[in-house]
Design a protein around this motif. Structure first.
Motif, PDB file in Angstrom:
ATOM      1  N   GLU A 104      34.122  36.968  42.163  1.00  0.00           N
ATOM      2  CA  GLU A 104      33.467  37.625  41.295  1.00  0.00           C
ATOM      3  C   GLU A 104      32.255  38.388  41.959  1.00  0.00           C
ATOM      4  O   GLU A 104      31.740  39.649  41.462  1.00  0.00           O
ATOM      5  N   GLU A 105      31.411  37.619  42.799  1.00  0.00           N
ATOM      6  CA  GLU A 105      30.340  38.264  43.689  1.00  0.00           C
ATOM      7  C   GLU A 105      30.701  39.572  44.447  1.00  0.00           C
ATOM      8  O   GLU A 105      29.878  40.510  44.318  1.00  0.00           O
ATOM      9  N   GLU A 106      31.732  39.319  45.035  1.00  0.00           N
ATOM     10  CA  GLU A 106      32.173  40.596  45.937  1.00  0.00           C
ATOM     11  C   GLU A 106      32.667  41.641  44.942  1.00  0.00           C
ATOM     12  O   GLU A 106      32.438  42.993  45.451  1.00  0.00           O
ATOM     13  N   LEU A 107      33.121  41.648  43.748  1.00  0.00           N
ATOM     14  CA  LEU A 107      33.593  42.526  42.978  1.00  0.00           C
ATOM     15  C   LEU A 107      32.689  42.901  41.924  1.00  0.00           C
ATOM     16  O   LEU A 107      33.245  43.719  40.907  1.00  0.00           O
ATOM     17  N   GLN A 108      31.560  42.149  41.644  1.00  0.00           N
ATOM     18  CA  GLN A 108      30.640  42.529  40.656  1.00  0.00           C
ATOM     19  C   GLN A 108      30.354  43.808  40.206  1.00  0.00           C
ATOM     20  O   GLN A 108      30.006  44.267  39.070  1.00  0.00           O
ATOM     21  N   ASN A 109      30.575  44.861  41.032  1.00  0.00           N
ATOM     22  CA  ASN A 109      30.109  46.220  40.803  1.00  0.00           C
ATOM     23  C   ASN A 109      31.214  46.848  40.456  1.00  0.00           C
ATOM     24  O   ASN A 109      31.637  48.275  40.163  1.00  0.00           O
ATOM     25  N   HIS A 110      32.341  46.222  40.198  1.00  0.00           N
ATOM     26  CA  HIS A 110      33.625  46.893  39.662  1.00  0.00           C
ATOM     27  C   HIS A 110      34.317  46.555  38.587  1.00  0.00           C
ATOM     28  O   HIS A 110      35.548  46.237  38.611  1.00  0.00           O
ATOM     29  N   LYS A 111      33.550  45.588  37.769  1.00  0.00           N
ATOM     30  CA  LYS A 111      34.116  45.030  36.603  1.00  0.00           C
ATOM     31  C   LYS A 111      34.803  45.916  35.547  1.00  0.00           C
ATOM     32  O   LYS A 111      35.546  45.463  34.756  1.00  0.00           O
TER      33      LYS A 111
ATOM     34  N   GLY B 118      33.445  39.374  32.163  1.00  0.00           N
ATOM     35  CA  GLY B 118      33.240  40.790  31.835  1.00  0.00           C
ATOM     36  C   GLY B 118      34.368  41.727  32.594  1.00  0.00           C
ATOM     37  O   GLY B 118      33.908  42.909  32.208  1.00  0.00           O
ATOM     38  N   PHE B 119      35.147  41.246  33.292  1.00  0.00           N
ATOM     39  CA  PHE B 119      36.007  42.207  33.801  1.00  0.00           C
ATOM     40  C   PHE B 119      36.884  42.985  32.881  1.00  0.00           C
ATOM     41  O   PHE B 119      37.410  42.279  31.881  1.00  0.00           O
ATOM     42  N   LYS B 120      37.102  44.036  32.686  1.00  0.00           N
ATOM     43  CA  LYS B 120      37.765  45.058  31.723  1.00  0.00           C
ATOM     44  C   LYS B 120      39.392  45.014  31.860  1.00  0.00           C
ATOM     45  O   LYS B 120      39.952  44.716  30.999  1.00  0.00           O
ATOM     46  N   ASN B 121      39.894  45.041  33.086  1.00  0.00           N
ATOM     47  CA  ASN B 121      41.141  45.426  33.219  1.00  0.00           C
ATOM     48  C   ASN B 121      41.908  44.419  34.269  1.00  0.00           C
ATOM     49  O   ASN B 121      41.571  44.350  35.357  1.00  0.00           O
ATOM     50  N   VAL B 122      42.238  43.267  33.602  1.00  0.00           N
ATOM     51  CA  VAL B 122      42.701  42.082  34.653  1.00  0.00           C
ATOM     52  C   VAL B 122      44.208  41.735  34.150  1.00  0.00           C
ATOM     53  O   VAL B 122      44.878  41.819  33.145  1.00  0.00           O
ATOM     54  N   TYR B 123      44.876  41.852  35.422  1.00  0.00           N
ATOM     55  CA  TYR B 123      46.548  41.731  35.382  1.00  0.00           C
ATOM     56  C   TYR B 123      46.728  40.528  36.405  1.00  0.00           C
ATOM     57  O   TYR B 123      45.877  40.134  37.231  1.00  0.00           O
ATOM     58  N   GLN B 124      47.748  39.973  36.006  1.00  0.00           N
ATOM     59  CA  GLN B 124      48.480  38.813  37.062  1.00  0.00           C
ATOM     60  C   GLN B 124      49.993  39.091  37.075  1.00  0.00           C
ATOM     61  O   GLN B 124      50.727  39.471  36.126  1.00  0.00           O
ATOM     62  N   LEU B 125      50.622  38.615  38.291  1.00  0.00           N
ATOM     63  CA  LEU B 125      51.987  38.657  38.602  1.00  0.00           C
ATOM     64  C   LEU B 125      52.512  37.863  37.801  1.00  0.00           C
ATOM     65  O   LEU B 125      52.489  36.549  38.290  1.00  0.00           O
ATOM     66  N   GLU B 126      53.258  38.151  36.837  1.00  0.00           N
ATOM     67  CA  GLU B 126      54.005  37.073  36.101  1.00  0.00           C
ATOM     68  C   GLU B 126      55.017  36.309  37.099  1.00  0.00           C
ATOM     69  O   GLU B 126      55.821  36.936  37.610  1.00  0.00           O
ATOM     70  N   GLY B 127      54.746  34.948  36.975  1.00  0.00           N
ATOM     71  CA  GLY B 127      55.680  33.907  37.643  1.00  0.00           C
ATOM     72  C   GLY B 127      55.554  33.857  39.140  1.00  0.00           C
ATOM     73  O   GLY B 127      56.336  33.287  39.926  1.00  0.00           O
ATOM     74  N   GLY B 128      54.332  34.714  39.818  1.00  0.00           N
ATOM     75  CA  GLY B 128      53.868  34.547  41.019  1.00  0.00           C
ATOM     76  C   GLY B 128      54.847  35.398  41.936  1.00  0.00           C
ATOM     77  O   GLY B 128      55.915  35.920  41.522  1.00  0.00           O
ATOM     78  N   ILE B 129      54.693  34.885  43.236  1.00  0.00           N
ATOM     79  CA  ILE B 129      55.659  35.156  44.303  1.00  0.00           C
ATOM     80  C   ILE B 129      57.025  34.843  44.198  1.00  0.00           C
ATOM     81  O   ILE B 129      57.938  35.572  44.514  1.00  0.00           O
ATOM     82  N   ILE B 130      57.272  33.666  43.578  1.00  0.00           N
ATOM     83  CA  ILE B 130      58.554  33.162  43.405  1.00  0.00           C
ATOM     84  C   ILE B 130      59.418  33.877  42.440  1.00  0.00           C
ATOM     85  O   ILE B 130      60.503  34.494  42.635  1.00  0.00           O
ATOM     86  N   GLU B 131      58.828  34.382  41.240  1.00  0.00           N
ATOM     87  CA  GLU B 131      59.588  35.373  40.162  1.00  0.00           C
ATOM     88  C   GLU B 131      59.577  36.475  40.635  1.00  0.00           C
ATOM     89  O   GLU B 131      60.575  37.246  40.488  1.00  0.00           O
ATOM     90  N   TYR B 132      58.673  37.222  41.458  1.00  0.00           N
ATOM     91  CA  TYR B 132      58.607  38.517  42.319  1.00  0.00           C
ATOM     92  C   TYR B 132      59.773  38.393  43.122  1.00  0.00           C
ATOM     93  O   TYR B 132      60.723  39.546  42.893  1.00  0.00           O
ATOM     94  N   ASP B 133      60.042  37.517  43.934  1.00  0.00           N
ATOM     95  CA  ASP B 133      61.356  37.521  44.955  1.00  0.00           C
ATOM     96  C   ASP B 133      62.583  37.751  44.202  1.00  0.00           C
ATOM     97  O   ASP B 133      63.619  38.302  44.527  1.00  0.00           O
ATOM     98  N   ARG B 134      62.504  36.757  43.161  1.00  0.00           N
ATOM     99  CA  ARG B 134      63.873  36.900  42.391  1.00  0.00           C
ATOM    100  C   ARG B 134      64.259  38.255  41.807  1.00  0.00           C
ATOM    101  O   ARG B 134      65.408  38.753  41.813  1.00  0.00           O
ATOM    102  N   GLN B 135      63.175  38.864  40.961  1.00  0.00           N
ATOM    103  CA  GLN B 135      63.339  40.147  40.568  1.00  0.00           C
ATOM    104  C   GLN B 135      63.663  41.258  41.561  1.00  0.00           C
ATOM    105  O   GLN B 135      64.591  42.084  41.416  1.00  0.00           O
TER     106      GLN B 135
END
Length: 350
Positions: free
Chosen positions: A183-190, A216-233
């Protein structure tokens, strides 16, 4: 009524080998407000022990985190049981790409304060108010977007052997270390950047996505299922694989191969290598990267000192450990001064 494991790891290993049955290594998690974690814990143990489930499971007021193995012949029964618990109905199950019948040797279900330690004591933070889940196709597109900041939410020893293209891999030892630091490193890009995160199976990213939305971050995304599910897809859909190296996993396998590259080095001689091992000296047990040549030279140990120790008798080794606190080596995770080629911290490594 049996509510705890009664067999040793070696006794269980013998039984697994004698039966010769195929076992699946799987994981799942679910954030959910649980009123009585102990009751759920005991309910799970009674049913899973009967199904010959083995693994490491944490239950807490905020949800459940499970990494386990189960016989292939009991897999459908296991899924039916999960569906009988309302908040686990149709929960996503990550199935390992590389199976090992001995990935887990005991059934351990523990009640914890939290399923992912975060050091947070903020009563206004709702862990279920998460960001946007994305699949492999969308994730690959986001990686190439110049307005994206891609963050690896894992620890330094995990990202050292494998990470995504264009990822920022913060040099941290624990998940709780990463939250405020990122958060500290990205505080200017929330508000002007897309914050995209990934981890092994999704559990850390899910909590982090809720936390950064809370901050307060506006656009937040996560890779569903992480690396394990990514590899499967990626494998099943024939997509471009943007992961380099291996995925670190928390069972006896220690890693799964995802990309073709070897991006790490042996911590003892510096040759390209991405195989983790725990030092054979029980008084050390350091996690580090070791090539086959050094494995022979050091007899599965991290240093000449430990190599000499394991050649002593059991009683001599026990006497050396008596009254001596050396377990801190376990948590250095490849940072020990004994390792000449340990990773040099570099937050901007790509």
């Amino acid at each position: 009524m049996q509510l705890y494991n009664k067999l040793s790891a070696e006794e269980r290993r013998v039984l697994i080998r004698e039966t010769g049955k195929e076992r699946f290594t799987i994981s799942f998690y679910q954030y959910h407000h649980i009123n009585d974690p102990q009751f759920l814990r005991d309910h799970l143990f009674l049913n899973w022990n009967a199904m010959d489930v083995l693994g490491r499971i944490y239950v807490a007021p905020e949800g459940i985190n499970a990494q386990l193995s189960i016989g292939a012949d009991h897999f459908e029964l296991f899924k039916t049981f999960l569906d009988s618990i309302p908040f686990l109905k149709h929960v996503r199950i990550n199935i390992a790409r590389e199976h090992d019948n001995e990935s887990f040797l005991k059934l351990k279900i523990k009640v914890r304060h939290k399923i992912v330690a975060d050091g947070l004591e903020d009563a206004t933070f709702d862990v279920t108010a998460i960001g946007v889940h994305v699949d492999a196709i969308t994730f690959n597109a986001l990686i190439e977007d110049p307005d994206t900041v891609l963050v690896d939410m894992r620890n330094h020893y995990e990202s050292e052997i494998g990470h995504f293209k264009n990822a920022w891999t913060p040099d941290v030892d624990t998940f709780r270390d990463s939250l405020d630091y990122i958060e500290e490193e990205l505080q200017n890009h929330k508000r002007d950047k897309k914050l995209v995160m990934y981890c092994t199976g999704g559990i850390r990213c899910e909590k982090a996505s809720a936390y950064y939305k809370h901050k307060g971050f506006k656009n937040v995304y996560q890779l569903e299922g992480g690396i394990i599910e990514y590899d499967r897809q990626v494998t099943e859909q024939g997509l471009e694989n943007k992961f380099k190296g291996k995925n670190f996993v928390f069972d006896q396998r220690l890693s799964e191969k995802i990309g073709e590259e070897i991006i790490a080095n042996c911590h003892q001689c510096g040759t390209p290598c991405d195989t983790h091992i725990n030092c054979a000296n029980d008084g050390c047990h350091l996690l580090f990267i070791q090539c086959e040549s050094c494995k022979v030279d050091y007899k599965n140990c991290c240093s000449k000192e430990c190599t000499d120790i394991i050649q002593l008798t059991f009683e001599e080794q026990k006497a050396l450990r008596a009254g001596r606190f050396s377990s801190h080596h376990i948590f250095k995770k490849g940072r020990s001064e004994k390792l000449a080629f340990k990773k040099v911290p570099n937050d901007l490594e790509q």
